[in-house]
Design an enzyme around this catalytic site. Sequence first.
Site, short mmCIF file in Angstrom:
data_model
loop_
_atom_site.label_atom_id
_atom_site.label_comp_id
_atom_site.label_asym_id
_atom_site.label_seq_id
_atom_site.Cartn_x
_atom_site.Cartn_y
_atom_site.Cartn_z
N HIS C 65 0.83 -1.21 0.00
CA HIS C 65 0.00 0.00 0.00
C HIS C 65 0.86 1.25 0.00
O HIS C 65 1.89 1.32 0.66
CB HIS C 65 -1.03 -0.02 1.12
CG HIS C 65 -0.52 0.18 2.51
ND1 HIS C 65 -0.35 1.43 3.07
CD2 HIS C 65 -0.19 -0.71 3.47
CE1 HIS C 65 0.07 1.29 4.33
NE2 HIS C 65 0.18 0.01 4.59
N ASP C 166 5.78 2.48 6.96
CA ASP C 166 4.51 1.75 6.75
C ASP C 166 3.71 2.52 5.71
O ASP C 166 3.09 3.51 6.04
CB ASP C 166 3.77 1.65 8.08
CG ASP C 166 2.36 1.07 7.96
OD1 ASP C 166 1.99 0.61 6.88
OD2 ASP C 166 1.65 1.10 8.98
N GLU C 196 -5.28 1.72 2.37
CA GLU C 196 -5.12 0.56 3.26
C GLU C 196 -5.36 0.97 4.70
O GLU C 196 -5.99 0.26 5.47
CB GLU C 196 -3.71 -0.03 3.12
CG GLU C 196 -3.52 -1.38 3.80
CD GLU C 196 -3.09 -1.30 5.26
OE1 GLU C 196 -3.06 -2.34 5.93
OE2 GLU C 196 -2.80 -0.18 5.77
N GLU C 197 -4.86 2.15 5.06
CA GLU C 197 -4.89 2.58 6.47
C GLU C 197 -6.29 2.86 6.98
O GLU C 197 -6.51 2.99 8.18
CB GLU C 197 -4.00 3.82 6.67
CG GLU C 197 -2.51 3.59 6.38
CD GLU C 197 -1.82 2.71 7.43
OE1 GLU C 197 -2.48 2.30 8.40
OE2 GLU C 197 -0.63 2.42 7.25
N ASP C 219 3.98 -5.83 3.66
CA ASP C 219 3.63 -4.77 4.61
C ASP C 219 4.54 -4.88 5.83
O ASP C 219 5.28 -5.85 5.97
CB ASP C 219 2.15 -4.88 5.01
CG ASP C 219 1.53 -3.54 5.38
OD1 ASP C 219 2.28 -2.62 5.81
OD2 ASP C 219 0.31 -3.40 5.26
N HIS C 305 3.46 3.51 13.08
CA HIS C 305 2.51 4.63 13.20
C HIS C 305 3.05 5.77 14.07
O HIS C 305 2.29 6.59 14.57
CB HIS C 305 1.15 4.17 13.70
CG HIS C 305 0.36 3.47 12.61
ND1 HIS C 305 -1.01 3.39 12.61
CD2 HIS C 305 0.76 2.85 11.47
CE1 HIS C 305 -1.42 2.73 11.52
NE2 HIS C 305 -0.34 2.38 10.83
#
Lengths: 355, 351, 333
Positions: C65, C166, C196-197, C219, C305
């Site tokens: 992603h 990410d 995706e998130e 990922d 994150h």
Amino acid sequence: MPEITPFLKSLLSVAGISSYETPVTQLIEKKWRPLVDETRLSRIGSLEALKRGSGPEPRPSIMVATHMDAIGMMVTSIADGFLHFTQVGGIDPRILPGTPVIVHASASGEELPGIVVMPPARALPASVGDGVLGLEHLLIDVGLLPEEVAAKVRTGDLVSFATEPKELAGEVISGHTLDNRASVAVLTVALEELQNKSHAWDVWAVATVQEEVSLGGAFTSAFGLRPQIAVAIDVTFAKGPGANDWQTVPLGKGPTLTMGPNIHPYLFKKFEELAKNLEIPYQTEVTPRHTGTDGYATQVAAEGIPTMVIGIPLRYMHTPVELVALKDIQRAGRLLAEFIASLEPDFVEKIVWED
Amino acid sequence: MPNITEKQFELLEKLCNASAVSGDEGEVRKIILEEVKPHADTVKVDALGNVLVTKNGSGEKRVKVMLDCHMDEVGFMLVSDEGDGLYRFELVGGIDVRQLPGKQVLVGKDKIPGVIGARPIHLTTTEERRKKIPLDSLRIDIGPAGKAKPGDRATFATRFKRVGPSIMAKAIDNRLGCVILIDLLKTAPANVDLCLSFSVQEEIGLRGAKVAAFHFAPDMAIAIDATPANDLPLHEGGENTFYNTKLGGGPAIYTFDAGTLNDPRLIRFLAQTGDEAKIPYQFRQPGGGGTDAGAIHRSRSGVPTVSVSVPHRYTHSAISLARVDDWDNTLALISAALKRITPELLQTDRP
Amino acid sequence: MKQLLQKLTETFSPSGYEAAIREVIRAEVEPLADEIRVDALGNLIVRKGPSTGSEQAKKIMVAAHMDEIGLIASHIDENGFIRFTTIGGVYPQMLMGARVRFYNGIPGILYTEPLDAPTDTPSIEKMFIDVGAKSRADCPIKIGEVAAFERPFLDLGDRLVAKSMDDRIGCLVAIEALRALKSTPNEVYFVFTTQEEVGTRGAETSAFGLDPDLGFSLDVTGWGDTPGRKHFDIALGKGPAIKIKDGGMLSDPRIIQWMVKTAEANGIPYQREVLLGGTTDARAMQLVRAGVPVGCISIPCRYVHSPSEMVDYNDVQNAVKLTVALLENSVEL
């Protein structure tokens, strides 16, 4: 009436945890093969068995979904010969301490007997003490030396319940994974009944995978097979200790016919009429929002499929000692077979909204 | 002056007063079928109960546009009969339990009147009065001779009312959307092939829109809904920065909610349409919540989708309040936008 | 490779607004691709290998992603401060004092209304972005505009640090695998997915469009090798992780086998991953149409994150090797 108990007991004696259903798939395939015209596996492993109808082509089809996967556990890491683990599907950690399990050791290919154990309070953070232990604090002990465990077990190995099925007084059976192997038995009873009945429609008997984690088998088989109607059979809450709320129904008083947004009201009506005519005991179950079964998935597959949900009352859901009444299995199987046999070639046109 | 006619008010009144709890939309479906049939090319009711309507244009290079509104409303389902006309009930859709006590309701297809009572204040303790009255202590009471059964749905009994510039009714979410969609069908322009879904079961998970979008496989979609206006003064004073939308501010164009990142091409297109046609509009504040767009844009290989909602106060309660102006401007904005749709709108990649 | 990673991670593209990163990736992959296109949700779809394969050729989808977590303006107050909500899993403790950059290039800083105690964690509702504006009229940002963390790429040798590792690291692995994949009997689709998130939405629609025979995602996963972290068997530098389970999906056992055998046959180190929370594009791919056997190759990543996500360069290189090894031969599950 065919005797279903030995087959059901065999289903309760294998693991078949979500995504790893093969052991139970093989048992079901062997049982169904003589009862149907063909069997095959879906792309993600659901067993799809076709029993052809006698109606003219193009023949409509009914899909009956019973999930065959089991809840279970999975090793997350290994510490000094003890296994840390997580759940596959929903398990209340409070029922686990002292539970016998089988660790499916992938490095050695063995099935290791084990126990879920509760470390002593002083080995746990003060905040846990002698209160409830969450999954993160429970361990599995397989009775081997740490170096043996390290050589045999790997992260990601499966752990299943080891509790053996037991028939109790009054034609009830107890065991792990009656959710939803009891419904697989229902569908098997129906297929057996259909051997001596003619039916116009094609029947897709589907033992679905991954219901406990994503309803994945039902979503994908409903999309792939695109039946005209779908029936999901799953267990529902029987009244019993600690369970007497409006969501529960008595054990042994017949399968439930479910109504609610998941269900096409016309199918509910037809099933109810049929049960009444045949004097098959049944109960009604109301679901204000969703049923949480494969029926949730079949209803919204592709352009939408009229769906019915049948429940088999079961006590102690998601414990290793689930309990159902054998009579309810026979009744549901017979009702399903009669419904299938009753489908006229033009039944699809009759499914309307009676507003 | 708003252009809304008496006939439109009458239709909205009929729709708001009808009962259509998610999964039991029959009464509203029936009204809508009558309204759309004279204006549609095709009409069908699908496996979930969605009313699916098509109306093709006549121009060249037409874009297939799906318009969606949901027919269902939040409400109740009776779940057990406790005798003496008392029924235990569950919520269908998101209703704040604090909205329940002391309300009149209508039960079942025959609209049997009932009430949701509460324990007399005299019998409550101070401690108890600090807590919400829990759902499992409430009952729907239809009187000792009343006949209903588990599985029956119930709604608030509120009747539609016009008050100055406003309307007050239950189920403004989303009967306003339904009326707007019907009007859009009647005035469908030639440059688009319209496919309309009057969808079921939005309030319990966008289920109708999911299968409707799969059925239509449109080039683009607009979901038309009603969204809360939380534009009330703050207790502490100062600026309200969490209003979601403002009543009277015009149609609310969505950018981002829990279900959808709306297509930037369509957001810009609607805003431009509003600017050029001098129709007021606002952006709904990005945040939680969502509309049928959440299911539609994920259908098949993806559908460029945007949501537009009519702002209204006190959503999912016994009485909601909306402004006629906002209704009018929402209809005007989408109507103007439909006429301007060309294939070029979607020819560039999503920015 | 590190230079490209810097370029990828220093591009701002929160979910739903992936055009900027898509153009960076497109420039890299266009010369390597047999076919390239963008779909309705903005996914960049890159084919390598025959388009109509023989019986043996499998259609394989590899998803990485390209979106990142971010912020979106929800209100500009009368003094020009920007209120916002989050896109994807952004935690307030990561935001205090952080810097962000809006999609249109405008930088901003984050702070909060006064807290009851200075040690409290602020809530998103109390926070605001200051872009140096003095009034609403003066503010260059409007409702609905998006921003992402501003933080330069850091090369610590083996360990690499950046915002949006990410999943730009997955994008890098996909690009480098595509570069290294000289030929393949398979019909391989590298899909640089969107959204995706916010719920693996781009993967869902692109997988529907492609209808692959099998697939996997590339990922990041979590880590268990920093102070206080327990009972999670993933460490930086021990190889890419072959996913067995995460919070949303059980990998297909046949795909796990395929990955394990391929890694072992090629002497590529790997770890076995059982992740408790979170999921990847593979979940959406698994449930598309009549179902797709899927798995995931994870790149172990610390501080996921946060504005400083860390990976190990060797893991990245091994992930590329494993991806290429999986794709260069015919697949028999």
